[in-house]
Design a protein around this motif. Structure first.
Motif, PDB file in Angstrom:
ATOM      1  N   ALA B  61     -52.891 148.662  44.715  1.00 34.74           N
ATOM      2  CA  ALA B  61     -53.449 147.836  43.536  1.00 34.74           C
ATOM      3  C   ALA B  61     -52.745 147.883  42.226  1.00 34.74           C
ATOM      4  O   ALA B  61     -52.171 146.982  41.597  1.00 34.74           O
ATOM      5  CB  ALA B  61     -54.797 148.055  43.385  1.00 34.74           C
ATOM      6  N   LEU B  62     -52.625 149.275  41.700  1.00 32.97           N
ATOM      7  CA  LEU B  62     -51.985 149.424  40.494  1.00 32.97           C
ATOM      8  C   LEU B  62     -50.486 149.254  40.684  1.00 32.97           C
ATOM      9  O   LEU B  62     -49.708 148.628  39.833  1.00 32.97           O
ATOM     10  CB  LEU B  62     -52.314 150.862  40.162  1.00 32.97           C
ATOM     11  N   SER B  63     -49.961 149.295  41.612  1.00 29.11           N
ATOM     12  CA  SER B  63     -48.352 149.255  42.045  1.00 29.11           C
ATOM     13  C   SER B  63     -48.124 147.711  41.870  1.00 29.11           C
ATOM     14  O   SER B  63     -47.075 147.193  41.412  1.00 29.11           O
ATOM     15  CB  SER B  63     -47.980 149.715  43.492  1.00 29.11           C
ATOM     16  N   ALA B  64     -48.997 146.776  42.816  1.00 28.40           N
ATOM     17  CA  ALA B  64     -48.660 145.467  42.361  1.00 28.40           C
ATOM     18  C   ALA B  64     -48.988 145.097  41.033  1.00 28.40           C
ATOM     19  O   ALA B  64     -48.343 144.121  40.704  1.00 28.40           O
ATOM     20  CB  ALA B  64     -49.873 144.626  43.363  1.00 28.40           C
ATOM     21  N   GLU B  89     -50.790 158.603  39.961  1.00 28.74           N
ATOM     22  CA  GLU B  89     -49.156 158.483  39.781  1.00 28.74           C
ATOM     23  C   GLU B  89     -48.806 157.103  39.153  1.00 28.74           C
ATOM     24  O   GLU B  89     -47.805 157.519  38.314  1.00 28.74           O
ATOM     25  CB  GLU B  89     -48.758 158.600  41.399  1.00 28.74           C
ATOM     26  N   ILE B  90     -49.265 156.141  39.544  1.00 32.59           N
ATOM     27  CA  ILE B  90     -48.967 154.923  38.854  1.00 32.59           C
ATOM     28  C   ILE B  90     -49.360 154.648  37.466  1.00 32.59           C
ATOM     29  O   ILE B  90     -48.814 153.809  36.857  1.00 32.59           O
ATOM     30  CB  ILE B  90     -49.179 153.802  39.851  1.00 32.59           C
ATOM     31  N   LEU B  91     -50.626 155.329  37.192  1.00 33.22           N
ATOM     32  CA  LEU B  91     -51.004 155.185  35.905  1.00 33.22           C
ATOM     33  C   LEU B  91     -49.933 155.630  34.788  1.00 33.22           C
ATOM     34  O   LEU B  91     -49.757 154.773  33.787  1.00 33.22           O
ATOM     35  CB  LEU B  91     -52.269 155.967  35.674  1.00 33.22           C
TER      36      LEU B  91
ATOM     37  N   HIS C  69     -37.915 149.354  39.717  1.00 34.62           N
ATOM     38  CA  HIS C  69     -38.237 150.844  40.429  1.00 34.62           C
ATOM     39  C   HIS C  69     -39.542 151.182  39.851  1.00 34.62           C
ATOM     40  O   HIS C  69     -39.817 151.329  38.930  1.00 34.62           O
ATOM     41  CB  HIS C  69     -37.280 151.720  40.249  1.00 34.62           C
ATOM     42  N   ASN C  70     -40.414 151.267  40.908  1.00 33.63           N
ATOM     43  CA  ASN C  70     -41.788 151.912  40.464  1.00 33.63           C
ATOM     44  C   ASN C  70     -41.917 153.403  40.995  1.00 33.63           C
ATOM     45  O   ASN C  70     -41.684 153.964  40.183  1.00 33.63           O
ATOM     46  CB  ASN C  70     -42.889 150.818  40.944  1.00 33.63           C
ATOM     47  N   ALA C  71     -42.370 153.599  42.193  1.00 38.57           N
ATOM     48  CA  ALA C  71     -41.960 154.814  42.801  1.00 38.57           C
ATOM     49  C   ALA C  71     -41.817 154.935  44.131  1.00 38.57           C
ATOM     50  O   ALA C  71     -41.050 154.016  44.511  1.00 38.57           O
ATOM     51  CB  ALA C  71     -43.721 155.374  42.621  1.00 38.57           C
ATOM     52  N   PHE C  72     -42.040 155.994  44.805  1.00 43.02           N
ATOM     53  CA  PHE C  72     -41.326 156.303  46.218  1.00 43.02           C
ATOM     54  C   PHE C  72     -42.001 155.323  47.147  1.00 43.02           C
ATOM     55  O   PHE C  72     -41.109 154.429  48.154  1.00 43.02           O
ATOM     56  CB  PHE C  72     -41.631 157.611  46.473  1.00 43.02           C
ATOM     57  N   ALA C  77     -45.616 147.053  47.535  1.00 45.32           N
ATOM     58  CA  ALA C  77     -46.785 146.705  46.923  1.00 45.32           C
ATOM     59  C   ALA C  77     -46.316 146.148  45.570  1.00 45.32           C
ATOM     60  O   ALA C  77     -46.787 145.033  44.924  1.00 45.32           O
ATOM     61  CB  ALA C  77     -47.635 147.868  46.485  1.00 45.32           C
ATOM     62  N   THR C  78     -45.236 146.857  44.933  1.00 43.33           N
ATOM     63  CA  THR C  78     -44.740 146.202  43.579  1.00 43.33           C
ATOM     64  C   THR C  78     -43.910 144.936  43.701  1.00 43.33           C
ATOM     65  O   THR C  78     -44.353 144.124  42.805  1.00 43.33           O
ATOM     66  CB  THR C  78     -43.673 147.388  43.232  1.00 43.33           C
ATOM     67  N   VAL C  79     -43.253 144.740  44.723  1.00 44.08           N
ATOM     68  CA  VAL C  79     -42.604 143.377  44.721  1.00 44.08           C
ATOM     69  C   VAL C  79     -43.524 142.349  45.282  1.00 44.08           C
ATOM     70  O   VAL C  79     -43.442 141.152  44.785  1.00 44.08           O
ATOM     71  CB  VAL C  79     -41.284 143.658  45.970  1.00 44.08           C
ATOM     72  N   SER C  80     -44.642 142.772  45.940  1.00 43.43           N
ATOM     73  CA  SER C  80     -45.544 141.857  46.390  1.00 43.43           C
ATOM     74  C   SER C  80     -46.183 141.373  44.947  1.00 43.43           C
ATOM     75  O   SER C  80     -47.019 140.192  44.772  1.00 43.43           O
ATOM     76  CB  SER C  80     -46.625 142.235  47.311  1.00 43.43           C
TER      77      SER C  80
END
Lengths: 100, 392, 310
Positions: B61-64, B89-91, C69-72, C77-80
């Protein structure tokens, strides 16, 4: 674009955020001095198949108008993939020891 | 302006609808589920233009949200407890990238043991992540705060968490005054991101690797951005007061002018404590309340000024630091008061963990004890666990 | 499909000056993929890992396209999320361009820690290409085993010891796991067969929905072979049936290269230090097991192709 490369930027000079705000800045970073072997290209023998160009990990084969024009020693790390992939009937690239 | 009846969750979902973000990526979790459930109804009925991304975890959720925000979208999500922990982690990454994402959060305890009820351990555990934090005392405030927080976040490029107390606020029906959709839109304005990963003219690299030569500079710049949040908040809260008639300071004082002692607490407990203060005042006892609403950034000078005038203050913490030194509000308040010219005797009451009820008699006991501290001129017990069986 | 000549006239998506090891296949693969994508606006994302580390050391980036680049574990999910924002902004008329999205991840970021994120993104049908550059171990942290590491391979966390001969478990078949999601397109490829990879990228980006390409990417220090042999090893993986290159679309399998006479697996293994212990006397049975497993998988793949092209 606000990046500076001639000296380390201080925190007030960084682009706002966590980013490199221009593309392809690694061209300012030369990896040519990593080489222990140096590819030597023979323009006479080259058949311009571009196999070396498409398999080079370092974008170090220069091509113009669909024809190979040379090797960019600023970035070439001397892996020798180009010499191996060059078709035997051409054998246009030789690897020689890099002079230090 | 109109008046409607809403629970805390409904109020937050309604504010999200009026904000009409570009992307909401979320995952269900008790007791915040309703927020995105209601919001997805708005999506299904075409009442918002939002792309709703029903992801497979809070981490995604937060990654998206990070991806959507980097792409230049106005982005929100919602979660609670374990969900915030999974986002942890993503915060940091969202904040480091200066992405003004807003989380509508419901404060719920962290496992183990697993429990779905209120305490503040989830957000208190994330207070170093670089997010603004606003703790609300009721549904009206939750609605208003979400709108205020979005504007502050976008102006400062600092993400924000707006939270309510699990069930006590999230599921309790209240009368609510809401703005018209157009008023909200006018107030928040069009989102103009600092940068966009969809800008094809000037390709950029977001989230690069820093070695020892640049990490510190990037963090220092982030801290500087964060230092502007409180000032921006004060300005935006004032603008919101002019629009709505409701003003929310970062730190609220209630009947403190002539008070000798005060309780310093947050969330729904502060609303309960106000009633206690009213009763005590009727008895002629000079007691007040200070409510912490913003806990990140810390309103340091406000806290110093507000608490410095009392002889004694009882902090009421709805979480513990596991430092064997009480709760986070207590610890940080002690730090803030260290160099205050005038400082009160300060004690801590850790209470309400896992939704343990806190009622008027508990709060009365705290006022009685803090009054006793003033009389004795010293503290007998620095940290009290209030309302737990087995304590003397 | 674009010819090499045509491709050579496009702007490079990944330029020189990055810090990948000499002879790195993954950087070649990314170059080839971005060239194949390069005639249309492309926005990319990448997992933490070798390629992210060597190409984005501040203030130097080797990327000529937008990269996030977000995380590992979360590049899918990031590109989505980027793709979702793109749709929202496009609907509101804030963006005109037709943008294609590519997410990259290594095998650690894809087979292991990012599998859930990838599964979710494909299930939600985001229109994006996910590329796994599979070098069969955690090369960035120093060659630790992943679920992509093959049976018996020596890594620093599955060392070939006196009692245990390298990784005791078989490799997980990620491509089949992705195919089970019924994406718009899925394939296996390797940069030694670059025209095949380029064609697959074009096909994947043209597909109406999520697509996936698993790209076997030999790693000089991790696999332990001479640095000029990267493309040969890449080709040998296909010629020995170790890494069949095939694609899946609309329920149908297609094997792209069927060697008339497959080379013995040992030809692939013997060039690599990670399999060196298998050549010692007494380990013949392990070589046989590995060969039998490769044969078995190949037979299964052939049957799938037959069954779906009936």
């Amino acid at each position: 674009m606000s990046m500076k490369f001639d000296r380390p930027m201080n925190w007030k000079e960084l682009p706002a955020g966590c980013l490199i705000d221009e593309a392809a800045t690694s061209l300012r970073f030369k990896t040519g001095d990593w080489r222990s072997m140096r590819p030597i290209w023979d323009a006479e023998k080259c058949i311009h198949c571009l196999f070396c160009w498409i398999t080079c990990p370092d974008t170090a084969i220069t091509v113009q108008d669909g024809k190979m024009t040379g090797i960019d020693y600023d970035y070439c790390k001397g892996c020798g993939i180009c010499a191996v992939i060059c078709p035997p009937k051409a054998s246009a690239i030789d690897m020689v020891r890099e002079e230090k | 302006m109109k008046t409607i009846a809403k629970t805390g969750n409904e109020a937050m979902a309604y504010a999200m609808k009026q904000i009409n973000p570009d992307v909401v990526a979320a995952y269900p979790i008790t007791p915040a589920t309703e927020i995105v459930q209601i919001f997805s109804n708005y999506v299904a009925d075409g009442e918002v233009d939002t792309e709703f991304v029903a992801v497979e975890s809070e981490h995604s959720a937060l990654s998206a949200c990070v991806g959507a925000s980097l792409a230049g979208g106005r982005v929100m999500t919602s979660t609670a407890s374990q969900g915030l922990a999974l986002m942890h982690e993503i915060l940091y990454i969202a904040a480091g990238n200066r992405l003004p994402i807003v989380i509508a959060l419901v404060n719920r305890s962290l496992s183990a043991p697993i429990n779905i009820h209120c305490d503040h351990s989830d957000t208190m555990g994330s207070r170093e992540a670089g997010w603004m934090q606003l703790y609300c005392a009721n549904s009206q405030e939750a609605y208003d705060s979400l709108i205020i927080a979005l504007k502050v976040a976008e102006q400062t490029a600092v993400p924000a968490i707006v939270s309510t107390d699990a069930f006590i606020i999230s599921h309790a029906m209240e009368r609510l005054e809401v703005l018209e959709d157009e008023e909200v839109q006018r107030f928040i304005g069009e989102y103009k991101p600092r940068f966009s990963a969809l800008d094809l003219e000037n390709p950029k690299t977001f989230g690069p690797l820093d070695l020892q030569d640049y990490f510190f500079e990037h963090k220092r710049a982030q801290i500087d951005d964060f230092s502007k949040v409180l000032g921006t908040y004060n300005k935006v809260a004032q603008e919101y007061a002019e629009l709505s008639g409701r003003y929310y300071p970062a730190l609220e004082e209630y009947k403190t002018d002539d008070a000798d002692v005060a309780i310093f607490t947050a969330g729904s407990t502060a609303d309960t404590a106000k009633e206690v203060v009213d009763g005590l005042r009727e008895q002629g006892r000079k007691m007040g309340l200070v409510r912490m609403r913003m806990w990140r950034p810390l309103p340091v000078e406000e806290i110093k000024a507000a608490l410095g005038k009392f002889k004694a203050v009882a902090v009421m913490d709805r979480s513990d630091t596991m430092a064997d030194f009480g709760g986070p509000v207590f610890l940080e308040t002690r730090g803030i008061l260290y160099d205050a010219k005038k400082k009160p005797l300060l004690t801590d009451y850790v209470y309400g963990l896992g939704g343990r009820n806190i009622d008027i008699s508990d709060i009365l006991r705290v006022y009685d004890e803090i009054e006793q501290v003033v009389k004795q001129g010293k503290i007998d017990k620095l940290i009290t666990y209030l309302g737990v069986r087995g304590e003397e | 499909m674009a010819s090499l000549k045509e491709l050579s006239k496009r702007t490079e998506g990944l330029v020189g000056g990055h810090r990948a090891c000499a002879g790195c296949a993954a950087s070649t693969a990314i170059r080839q993929i971005l060239l194949a994508a390069g005639d249309k606006p492309t926005v990319t994302g990448i997992c933490t890992g070798c390629m992210e580390v060597v190409t984005t050391i501040f203030p130097y980036t080797a990327w000529n396209v937008n990269l996030v680049h977000n995380a590992f574990e979360n590049s899918a999910a990031t590109v989505s999320g980027m793709e979702a924002a793109y749709r929202a902004l496009k609907r509101k008329g804030k963006i005109d361009a037709e943008i294609q999205f590519i997410a990259f991840g290594g095998d650690g970021g894809t087979y292991d820690i990012g599998l859930q994120s990838l599964s979710g993104a494909i299930e939600r049908r985001h229109k994006m290409l996910y590329v796994c550059y599979d070098n069969e171990a955690y090369m960035n942290t120093g060659y630790q085993r992943s679920s992509a590491t093959p049976y018996c391979a020596h890594t620093t966390t599955s060392p070939a010891g006196t009692k245990i001969p390298g990784k005791p478990q078989k490799r997980k078949d990620l491509t089949e796991i992705i195919i089970a999601h019924e994406p718009a397109y899925a394939a296996q490829a390797t940069p030694g067969y670059y025209m095949d990879l380029i064609r697959k990228v074009e096909k994947a980006l043209a597909a109406d929905g999520p697509s996936f390409i698993n790209v076997l990417s030999p790693c000089v220090p991790g696999w332990g072979y001479p640095l000029d042999q990267t493309m040969n090893i890449s080709k040998l993986a296909v010629e020995t049936l170790f890494w069949p290159i095939y694609e899946w679309q609309d329920g149908k399998y297609k094997i792209n290269i069927k060697p008339r006479e497959p080379k013995p697996l040992v030809d692939f293994l013997k060039l690599q230090a990670r399999f060196r212990h298998l050549l010692k006397p007494g380990n013949e049975h392990l070589l046989e097991e590995l060969q039998a497993e490769v044969n078995r998988r190949w037979e299964v793949l052939l049957r799938k192709e037959q069954a779906t092209n009936g």
